[in-house]
Structure formats: C-alpha cells, structure tokens
Design a protein around this motif. Structure first.
Motif, PDB file in Angstrom:
ATOM      1  N   LEU A  25       0.339  -1.548   0.109  1.00 21.03           N
ATOM      2  CA  LEU A  25       0.107   0.523  -0.148  1.00 21.03           C
ATOM      3  C   LEU A  25       0.804   1.281  -0.033  1.00 21.03           C
ATOM      4  CD1 LEU A  25      -3.277   0.250   0.281  1.00 21.03           C
ATOM      5  CD2 LEU A  25      -2.629   0.500   2.645  1.00 21.03           C
ATOM      6  N   ARG A  26       0.838   1.933  -0.510  1.00 21.84           N
ATOM      7  CA  ARG A  26       1.266   3.734  -0.642  1.00 21.84           C
ATOM      8  C   ARG A  26       0.054   4.561  -0.913  1.00 21.84           C
ATOM      9  NH1 ARG A  26       1.979   7.117  -5.738  1.00 21.84           N
ATOM     10  NH2 ARG A  26       0.558   5.361  -6.937  1.00 21.84           N
ATOM     11  N   ILE A  27       1.166   5.330   0.413  1.00 21.78           N
ATOM     12  CA  ILE A  27      -0.329   6.540   0.852  1.00 21.78           C
ATOM     13  C   ILE A  27       0.964   7.275   1.073  1.00 21.78           C
ATOM     14  CG2 ILE A  27      -1.471   7.432   3.515  1.00 21.78           C
ATOM     15  CD1 ILE A  27      -1.493   4.364   4.506  1.00 21.78           C
ATOM     16  N   LEU A  28       0.045   8.709   0.282  1.00 18.93           N
ATOM     17  CA  LEU A  28       0.578  10.168   0.462  1.00 18.93           C
ATOM     18  C   LEU A  28      -0.381  11.194   0.341  1.00 18.93           C
ATOM     19  CD1 LEU A  28       0.134  11.364  -3.035  1.00 18.93           C
ATOM     20  CD2 LEU A  28       0.620   8.824  -3.926  1.00 18.93           C
ATOM     21  N   GLN A  29       0.433  12.202   0.529  1.00 22.62           N
ATOM     22  CA  GLN A  29      -0.411  13.270   0.592  1.00 22.62           C
ATOM     23  C   GLN A  29      -0.923  13.747  -0.675  1.00 22.62           C
ATOM     24  OE1 GLN A  29       1.461  15.167   4.107  1.00 22.62           O
ATOM     25  NE2 GLN A  29      -0.384  16.498   3.952  1.00 22.62           N
ATOM     26  N   PRO A  30      -2.324  13.853  -0.445  1.00 18.76           N
ATOM     27  CA  PRO A  30      -2.789  14.937  -2.214  1.00 18.76           C
ATOM     28  C   PRO A  30      -2.202  15.910  -2.510  1.00 18.76           C
ATOM     29  CG  PRO A  30      -4.863  14.627  -0.468  1.00 18.76           C
ATOM     30  CD  PRO A  30      -3.000  14.127  -0.269  1.00 18.76           C
ATOM     31  N   VAL A  66      -4.811  10.046   0.550  1.00 17.92           N
ATOM     32  CA  VAL A  66      -4.860   8.536  -0.993  1.00 17.92           C
ATOM     33  C   VAL A  66      -4.089   7.452   0.117  1.00 17.92           C
ATOM     34  CG1 VAL A  66      -3.736  10.021  -2.566  1.00 17.92           C
ATOM     35  CG2 VAL A  66      -5.606   8.733  -2.826  1.00 17.92           C
ATOM     36  N   ALA A  67      -4.383   6.538  -1.053  1.00 20.02           N
ATOM     37  CA  ALA A  67      -4.238   5.341  -0.695  1.00 20.02           C
ATOM     38  C   ALA A  67      -4.095   4.579  -2.188  1.00 20.02           C
ATOM     39  CB  ALA A  67      -4.602   4.444   0.444  1.00 20.02           C
ATOM     40  N   TYR A  68      -3.033   4.354  -2.765  1.00 18.15           N
ATOM     41  CA  TYR A  68      -2.954   3.245  -3.786  1.00 18.15           C
ATOM     42  C   TYR A  68      -2.351   1.767  -3.481  1.00 18.15           C
ATOM     43  CZ  TYR A  68      -3.771   7.839  -5.833  1.00 18.15           C
ATOM     44  OH  TYR A  68      -4.159   8.512  -5.938  1.00 18.15           O
ATOM     45  N   LEU A  69      -2.618   0.625  -4.278  1.00 14.57           N
ATOM     46  CA  LEU A  69      -2.264  -1.132  -3.977  1.00 14.57           C
ATOM     47  C   LEU A  69      -1.768  -0.666  -5.768  1.00 14.57           C
ATOM     48  CD1 LEU A  69      -2.197  -2.844  -2.265  1.00 14.57           C
ATOM     49  CD2 LEU A  69      -4.015  -4.050  -3.125  1.00 14.57           C
ATOM     50  N   GLY A  70       0.052  -0.315  -5.403  1.00 12.36           N
ATOM     51  CA  GLY A  70       0.406  -0.329  -7.513  1.00 12.36           C
ATOM     52  C   GLY A  70      -0.534   1.254  -7.532  1.00 12.36           C
TER      53      GLY A  70
END
Length: 146
Positions: A4-9, A47-51
């Motif tokens: 899981l990749r989590i970043l501030q938009p 916001v979180a992304y899987l790949g």
C-alpha cells in the motif's frame, strides 16, 4: 501483491482520487473540487493506492481552538475492504491526530455504511450521536474512541 502506497494529495490528479473515494463512500454528500481544495487547506488528507490502483483515502480534522478532540476518518472502496487497508489508514490518521495534540479521537460514518460502522466498533469506537444534515435522509453517526 503490491504494498500500500499512501501519500498526501498535492496535485489535482491526487485530489480527484481523494474526491472519488469520498464521493463513492459518502454518496449523500458529494464534494466538488473546490470543496476538496478547501479541505486540503484545513485538514490532513491522504490517498492510498495498491500499486497504481486507487484503494482509499483518509481525513484527519485536527483539534479546533480550545478543544483536544480530533476526527479521524478512513475510507476504503468496496472491492478493497477486509484486507487491512482501512486499518493502515486509520493507524496513520490516529498517529497524526495524536501528534496534533488530540486527547479525544472521534470518527463519523454514514449510517448506511455497515462496513464502516463495523470497522469503527471493531477499533474501539462507541456511538455518541446520530444526526441528519439539512436535506439528507440518511443520518451520520458520530463515534468516540473509548
């Protein structure tokens, strides 16, 4: 499986992704991009992304002047629920809230979101209030970490 990749938009693309998750999970309160831009100025959004696949988002409303209460909200899109992603978003939000001086943690869930209510209760939240916003037909549920 990707991590899981989590970043501030920090650009319109990421803000649109945050908006998409919010508006999907809370269909009764659709936010415009102007609403989202306002929120990113006042709250801590992630916001979180899987790949490259959008999975979820979170909001931390820090304590307002004179209070020690922060609101932590984790949202995960339906197909990605039950895999621990909400827990990861929640733990990050909880740490952020505590760093901001919060001694009381609350969350809010749309009453029709049974997965969200189950998640909140599983993580130690108890219901403190239900209310309808003007024009709404589905109540919100405020919960406090016990």
């Amino acid at each position: 499986m990707s991590e899981l990749r989590i970043l501030q938009p920090d650009d319109d693309g990421a803000l649109r992704d945050w908006q998409h998750v919010h508006n999907t999970v809370i269909p009764t309160h659709q936010l415009s991009m102007d609403d989202v831009r306002d929120r990113v100025e006042r709250h801590h959004l992630e916001v979180a992304y899987l790949g490259d696949v959008l999975v979820g988002c979170s909001t931390v409303r820090p304590p307002a002047d004179g209070t020690a209460t922060a609101t932590v909200i984790a949202r995960v899109l339906g197909p990605h629920r039950g895999r621990g992603y909400g827990g990861e978003l929640y733990e990050r939000g909880l740490a952020r809230a505590r760093e901001s001086g919060a001694r009381v943690i609350e969350t809010v869930v749309l009453a029709s979101n049974e997965d969200g209510l189950r998640f909140a209760r599983k993580h130690g939240f108890v219901e403190i209030e239900r209310y309808l916003l003007p024009g709404d037909t589905v109540p919100y549920v405020d919960l406090r970490l016990s």
